[in-house]
Write an enzyme that holds these catalytic residues in place. Structure first.
Site: not given
Ligand code: DHB
Ligand code: FAD
Length: 378
Positions: A192, A72
């Site tokens: 997010y 990514h």
């Molecule tokens: C995942 C968990 C996280 O805390 C994060 O910031 C990004 C991805 C995950 O479990 O994929």
């Protein structure tokens, strides 16, 4: 082989340390209280930093990661009801990989057992004694005398309590409801989301499996979240990124907390990974910190084994903790920027939105976020 290292815990920290020591010609025994299936299925992290991938490659443990891991190059931040991309590759030249912790663990377990090295499942360590001499590991099957012991037994393990010193902690006034669903990811990168209803995160495990998180109040029961409520809430919070609905195969509530032990050593006993520190999950640092701790420790044992110098080993607590506090700060920043606290005022919410606009509008701010997210080099 001259050194023998006892490793308590077969999570990512213990397994990777065992692999790195093997590559350095150092003998180790790994003790794990749970069975193999449990350790391989425990749903946790999903994001690997560039440095973690580099370490796994150098350890000869990235064959499947290189085939199946999904690189990514950025994330989306959702706020004010719209998505804004944060470019990692363009600003820092670095990226992250989607490759679940379950898969990292499976790969390392298979390599260790395939090489015929000791990895004792269903073998709980009850105590480590003789910390002023050659340490003794007391476990379900007897006692092992080692040169060093590394506590990789996580936040609920036994070794944390054997290293005296203060532990600095922060609890957050919210938790995450995490679900796994047989549904294609919401978006090709992670999302997010800041919203007036609380935080949401859309991640993935594969092109057909989604991992999704919702901010919920502390003490919430997963039973309060029937599947339809989960999907409706995700739809509200993720704005334009509409989730694809599918069967939910796992649902659990995780408290958000952070903790750092000020001291990572008691004589021949060292702490690494979640035994030494935990971070709030926003920003995906826990597994990566576990990997960077044991990378430092393995280099230190290698130096001691080859040259007799304990310099890197003596430096480990300080070196590791600088990185840990950097990650703590970043996780705290991400957590407090994206979640709504129960007592949050309108003023606080406007400050969060101003911060988010700056993060996505200023190249300098974007670069700082990208540097921290993709991981600062060891
Ligand atoms: C995942 C968990 C996280 O805390 C994060 O910031 C990004 C991805 C995950 O479990 O994929
Ligand atoms: P653990 O994985 O906890 O392993 C410790 C092992 O020790 C366990 O197998 C345990 O059974 C064993 N053990 C305990 N006590 C004993 C004993 N007495 N004797 C023998 N064995 C014992 N991090 C990220 O980097 N990215 C993410 O995206 C991310 N997402 C997360 C999502 C969730 C839901 C959670 C809970 C965590 C997440 N993390 C993430 C954090 C990450 O999973 C942890 O930091 C990581 O598991 C730490 O690895 P570890 O090996 O130190 O500890």
């Amino acid at each position: 082989m001259s050194l023998l290292v006892g490793i308590v815990g077969a999570g990512p920290a213990g397994l990777l340390l065992g692999r790195l020591l093997q590559r350095a010609g150092i003998e180790s025994v790994v003790f794990e209280s749970r069975d193999r299936g449990y350790v391989e299925r425990r749903q946790r992290a999903g994001i690997l930093e560039q440095g973690t991938v580099d370490t796994l490659r150098a350890a000869g443990a990235a064959e499947r990661l290189d085939r199946e891991g999904i690189p990514h190059d950025g994330i989306d931040l959702v706020f004010d009801g719209a998505a804004h991309r944060v470019d990692f590759l363009g600003t820092t030249g670095a990226r992250v990989w989607i490759y679940a912790q379950t898969e990292v663990v499976k790969d390392l377990v298979a390599l260790r057992l395939g090489d015929g090295l000791p990895l004792l499942f269903d073998t709980e360590v009850h105590a480590v004694t003789d910390l002023d001499g050659r340490p003794r590991v007391h476990h379900d099957g007897g006692t092992l005398v080692c040169d060093y012991v590394v506590g990789c037994d996580g936040f609920h393990g036994v070794t944390r309590g054997l290293v005296p010193g203060p532990v600095h902690e922060r609890a957050f006034p919210y938790s995450w409801l995490g679900i796994l669903a047989d549904a294609p990811p919401v978006h090709h990168e992670l999302v997010y989301a800041h919203s007036r209803r609380g935080f949401a995160l859309a991640s993935m495990r594969s092109p057909s499996v989604s991992r999704l998180y919702l901010q919920v109040p502390n003490g919430e029961s997963p039973d309060a979240w029937p599947d339809s409520r989960v999907w409706t809430e995700l739809e509200h919070r993720l704005a334009d990124h509409r989730p694809h609905r599918g069967p939910i195969t796992a649902k659990s509530v995780l408290p958000m907390r952070a903790s750092v032990a000020e001291n990572l050593r008691n004589g021949p006993l060292f702490l690494a990974g979640d035994a030494a520190h935990i971070v709030a999950p926003t920003g995906a640092k826990g597994l990566n910190l576990a990997a960077s701790d044991v990378t430092l420790l393995a280099a230190a044992f290698d130096q001691l084994n080859r040259t007799g110098s304990p310099a890197l080993l003596d430096a480990y607590p300080r070196t590791a903790l600088h990185r840990v506090w950097r990650a703590q700060h970043f996780s705290h920043f991400m957590t407090t920027t994206l979640h709504l606290a129960p007592d949050q005022s309108e003023f606080d919410t406007h400050l969060q939105l101003a911060r988010l606009r700056h993060l996505t509008a200023s190249r300098a701010a974007t670069t700082a976020l990208a540097e921290n997210y993709t991981g600062i080099a060891l």
